[in-house]
Design a protein around this motif. Structure first.
Motif, PDB file in Angstrom:
ATOM      1  N   LEU A 124       2.816  56.278  -3.183  1.00 42.34           N
ATOM      2  CA  LEU A 124       2.425  54.893  -3.461  1.00 42.34           C
ATOM      3  C   LEU A 124       2.948  53.945  -2.398  1.00 42.34           C
ATOM      4  CD1 LEU A 124       2.693  54.273  -7.310  1.00 42.34           C
ATOM      5  CD2 LEU A 124       0.654  54.302  -5.872  1.00 42.34           C
ATOM      6  N   GLU A 125       4.157  54.187  -1.924  1.00 42.78           N
ATOM      7  CA  GLU A 125       4.734  53.327  -0.885  1.00 42.78           C
ATOM      8  C   GLU A 125       3.871  53.352   0.380  1.00 42.78           C
ATOM      9  OE1 GLU A 125       8.771  54.658  -0.429  1.00 42.78           O
ATOM     10  OE2 GLU A 125       9.204  54.315  -2.552  1.00 42.78           O
ATOM     11  N   ILE A 126       3.363  54.518   0.730  1.00 45.50           N
ATOM     12  CA  ILE A 126       2.502  54.637   1.912  1.00 45.50           C
ATOM     13  C   ILE A 126       1.198  53.877   1.697  1.00 45.50           C
ATOM     14  CG2 ILE A 126       1.087  56.272   3.240  1.00 45.50           C
ATOM     15  CD1 ILE A 126       3.412  58.284   2.887  1.00 45.50           C
ATOM     16  N   VAL A 127       0.584  54.061   0.540  1.00 41.25           N
ATOM     17  CA  VAL A 127      -0.694  53.395   0.264  1.00 41.25           C
ATOM     18  C   VAL A 127      -0.524  51.887   0.202  1.00 41.25           C
ATOM     19  CG1 VAL A 127      -2.582  53.174  -1.395  1.00 41.25           C
ATOM     20  CG2 VAL A 127      -1.638  55.420  -0.919  1.00 41.25           C
ATOM     21  N   LEU A 128       0.582  51.429  -0.356  1.00 44.47           N
ATOM     22  CA  LEU A 128       0.824  49.985  -0.477  1.00 44.47           C
ATOM     23  C   LEU A 128       0.859  49.272   0.869  1.00 44.47           C
ATOM     24  CD1 LEU A 128       3.439  49.867  -3.349  1.00 44.47           C
ATOM     25  CD2 LEU A 128       1.267  48.626  -3.284  1.00 44.47           C
ATOM     26  N   ALA A 129       1.141  49.981   1.937  1.00 49.68           N
ATOM     27  CA  ALA A 129       1.200  49.366   3.265  1.00 49.68           C
ATOM     28  C   ALA A 129      -0.189  48.941   3.755  1.00 49.68           C
ATOM     29  CB  ALA A 129       1.838  50.327   4.259  1.00 49.68           C
ATOM     30  N   SER A 130      -1.252  49.550   3.208  1.00 44.62           N
ATOM     31  CA  SER A 130      -2.592  49.248   3.716  1.00 44.62           C
ATOM     32  C   SER A 130      -3.615  48.928   2.629  1.00 44.62           C
ATOM     33  CB  SER A 130      -3.112  50.440   4.535  1.00 44.62           C
ATOM     34  OG  SER A 130      -3.217  51.585   3.714  1.00 44.62           O
ATOM     35  N   THR A 131      -3.238  49.073   1.368  1.00 47.46           N
ATOM     36  CA  THR A 131      -4.206  48.994   0.279  1.00 47.46           C
ATOM     37  C   THR A 131      -3.597  48.274  -0.915  1.00 47.46           C
ATOM     38  OG1 THR A 131      -5.026  51.163   0.990  1.00 47.46           O
ATOM     39  CG2 THR A 131      -5.728  50.426  -1.173  1.00 47.46           C
ATOM     40  N   ASN A 132      -4.405  47.506  -1.633  1.00 45.04           N
ATOM     41  CA  ASN A 132      -3.960  46.916  -2.888  1.00 45.04           C
ATOM     42  C   ASN A 132      -3.937  48.009  -3.950  1.00 45.04           C
ATOM     43  OD1 ASN A 132      -3.737  44.139  -2.099  1.00 45.04           O
ATOM     44  ND2 ASN A 132      -5.965  44.107  -1.969  1.00 45.04           N
ATOM     45  N   VAL A 133      -2.852  48.072  -4.731  1.00 46.96           N
ATOM     46  CA  VAL A 133      -2.676  49.135  -5.711  1.00 46.96           C
ATOM     47  C   VAL A 133      -2.437  48.528  -7.092  1.00 46.96           C
ATOM     48  CG1 VAL A 133      -1.304  51.153  -6.372  1.00 46.96           C
ATOM     49  CG2 VAL A 133      -1.709  50.669  -3.944  1.00 46.96           C
ATOM     50  N   PHE A 134      -3.107  49.130  -8.085  1.00 44.87           N
ATOM     51  CA  PHE A 134      -3.015  48.668  -9.459  1.00 44.87           C
ATOM     52  C   PHE A 134      -2.869  49.865 -10.394  1.00 44.87           C
ATOM     53  CE2 PHE A 134      -5.701  45.860  -7.016  1.00 44.87           C
ATOM     54  CZ  PHE A 134      -5.131  44.619  -7.231  1.00 44.87           C
ATOM     55  N   ARG A 135      -2.139  49.663 -11.470  1.00 43.44           N
ATOM     56  CA  ARG A 135      -2.047  50.690 -12.505  1.00 43.44           C
ATOM     57  C   ARG A 135      -2.893  50.243 -13.691  1.00 43.44           C
ATOM     58  NH1 ARG A 135       3.258  53.299 -15.452  1.00 43.44           N
ATOM     59  NH2 ARG A 135       2.074  54.916 -16.561  1.00 43.44           N
ATOM     60  N   VAL A 136      -3.744  51.131 -14.173  1.00 40.60           N
ATOM     61  CA  VAL A 136      -4.597  50.845 -15.324  1.00 40.60           C
ATOM     62  C   VAL A 136      -4.084  51.667 -16.500  1.00 40.60           C
ATOM     63  CG1 VAL A 136      -6.937  50.860 -16.253  1.00 40.60           C
ATOM     64  CG2 VAL A 136      -6.583  50.451 -13.811  1.00 40.60           C
ATOM     65  N   LEU A 137      -3.553  50.992 -17.496  1.00 48.24           N
ATOM     66  CA  LEU A 137      -3.038  51.671 -18.677  1.00 48.24           C
ATOM     67  C   LEU A 137      -4.198  52.129 -19.561  1.00 48.24           C
ATOM     68  CD1 LEU A 137      -0.090  49.237 -19.525  1.00 48.24           C
ATOM     69  CD2 LEU A 137      -0.065  51.295 -18.104  1.00 48.24           C
ATOM     70  N   PRO A 138      -3.965  53.075 -20.464  1.00 45.83           N
ATOM     71  CA  PRO A 138      -5.053  53.542 -21.344  1.00 45.83           C
ATOM     72  C   PRO A 138      -5.726  52.423 -22.134  1.00 45.83           C
ATOM     73  CG  PRO A 138      -3.210  55.065 -21.456  1.00 45.83           C
ATOM     74  CD  PRO A 138      -2.751  53.880 -20.633  1.00 45.83           C
ATOM     75  N   SER A 139      -5.004  51.353 -22.406  1.00 36.97           N
ATOM     76  CA  SER A 139      -5.574  50.215 -23.138  1.00 36.97           C
ATOM     77  C   SER A 139      -6.537  49.398 -22.275  1.00 36.97           C
ATOM     78  CB  SER A 139      -4.451  49.294 -23.619  1.00 36.97           C
ATOM     79  OG  SER A 139      -3.779  48.722 -22.494  1.00 36.97           O
ATOM     80  N   GLY A 140      -6.501  49.615 -20.959  1.00 38.21           N
ATOM     81  CA  GLY A 140      -7.305  48.806 -20.042  1.00 38.21           C
ATOM     82  C   GLY A 140      -6.502  47.707 -19.376  1.00 38.21           C
ATOM     83  N   THR A 141      -5.258  47.531 -19.797  1.00 40.93           N
ATOM     84  CA  THR A 141      -4.380  46.549 -19.168  1.00 40.93           C
ATOM     85  C   THR A 141      -4.124  46.963 -17.724  1.00 40.93           C
ATOM     86  OG1 THR A 141      -3.323  46.067 -21.279  1.00 40.93           O
ATOM     87  CG2 THR A 141      -2.098  45.462 -19.279  1.00 40.93           C
ATOM     88  N   ILE A 142      -4.160  45.989 -16.817  1.00 40.11           N
ATOM     89  CA  ILE A 142      -3.992  46.257 -15.389  1.00 40.11           C
ATOM     90  C   ILE A 142      -2.690  45.610 -14.922  1.00 40.11           C
ATOM     91  CG2 ILE A 142      -4.993  45.947 -13.090  1.00 40.11           C
ATOM     92  CD1 ILE A 142      -7.729  45.656 -14.592  1.00 40.11           C
ATOM     93  N   ILE A 143      -1.911  46.374 -14.184  1.00 36.44           N
ATOM     94  CA  ILE A 143      -0.638  45.881 -13.657  1.00 36.44           C
ATOM     95  C   ILE A 143      -0.668  46.000 -12.140  1.00 36.44           C
ATOM     96  CG2 ILE A 143       1.868  46.221 -13.614  1.00 36.44           C
ATOM     97  CD1 ILE A 143       1.541  47.528 -16.400  1.00 36.44           C
ATOM     98  N   GLY A 144      -0.353  44.912 -11.437  1.00 29.07           N
ATOM     99  CA  GLY A 144      -0.263  44.943  -9.979  1.00 29.07           C
ATOM    100  C   GLY A 144       0.955  45.734  -9.549  1.00 29.07           C
ATOM    101  N   GLU A 145       0.776  46.670  -8.639  1.00 30.20           N
ATOM    102  CA  GLU A 145       1.885  47.550  -8.245  1.00 30.20           C
ATOM    103  C   GLU A 145       2.974  46.786  -7.502  1.00 30.20           C
ATOM    104  OE1 GLU A 145       3.996  50.935  -8.407  1.00 30.20           O
ATOM    105  OE2 GLU A 145       2.042  50.694  -9.332  1.00 30.20           O
TER     106      GLU A 145
END
Length: 164
Positions: free
Chosen positions: A131-152
């Motif tokens: 995730l640390e590598i991807v965060l350097a070039s890409t916006n990253v989000f976690r999608v919980l089973p409920s559909g709630t989205i959290i910015g990484e």
């Protein structure tokens, strides 16, 4: 029944794709979209044409990762690349990758070198360095089973309407 957001819909689709995985350690699924339209999918398992896994026969690296499996994210990106190359420049939109698990180091490198604009994942991976590598070039989000989205990066809840 309330309407689910697109991020939950695509993440749930990735969970279904993961069910095609043949790895006994973990089944991972990925969906690649362009402007909210699926263009590719992938799941993990032995390379196409090889025998499926049969239990505890995985060849593991020093971190516990399987050396035999093709990973879901790499499969989805490789298939999409073939599709997009056939149409040479006809597609020009935002590309999002939905994957059931945060990426490993190898997949993170592939993602960071690809055209992926945003990465959505549901389950954390045992090694957070991907995730640390991807965060350097890409916006990253976690999608919980409920559909709630959290910015990484912020660890704050995100309104799905702002992600169009």
């Amino acid at each position: 029944m309330p309407r689910i957001n697109r991020q939950k819909m695509f993440m749930d689709m990735a969970e279904v794709v993961a069910q095609r995985g043949t790895c006994f350690r973990s089944c991972v699924g990925a969906i690649l979209t362009m402007d909210n339209n699926p263009i590719s999918m992938g799941y993990n398992g032995p390379p196409s044409g090889e025998d499926h896994c049969h239990g505890n026969e995985c060849r593991l690296d020093e971190t516990g990762g399987c050396l035999r499996a093709d990973h879901a994210e790499a499969n989805a990106i490789n298939r999409a690349t073939l599709i997009l190359n056939k149409f040479d420049g006809l597609f020009d939109g935002r590309i999002d990758l939905y994957t059931t698990h945060a990426p490993c180091l190898d997949c993170a490198i592939i993602i960071s070198k690809s055209l992926v604009d945003r990465l959505y994942y549901r389950h954390p991976y045992r090694n957070p360095q991907g995730l640390e590598i991807v965060l350097a070039s890409t916006n990253v989000f976690r999608v919980l089973p409920s559909g709630t989205i959290i910015g990484e990066t912020t660890k704050q809840f995100i309104n799905p309407e702002t992600l169009k």
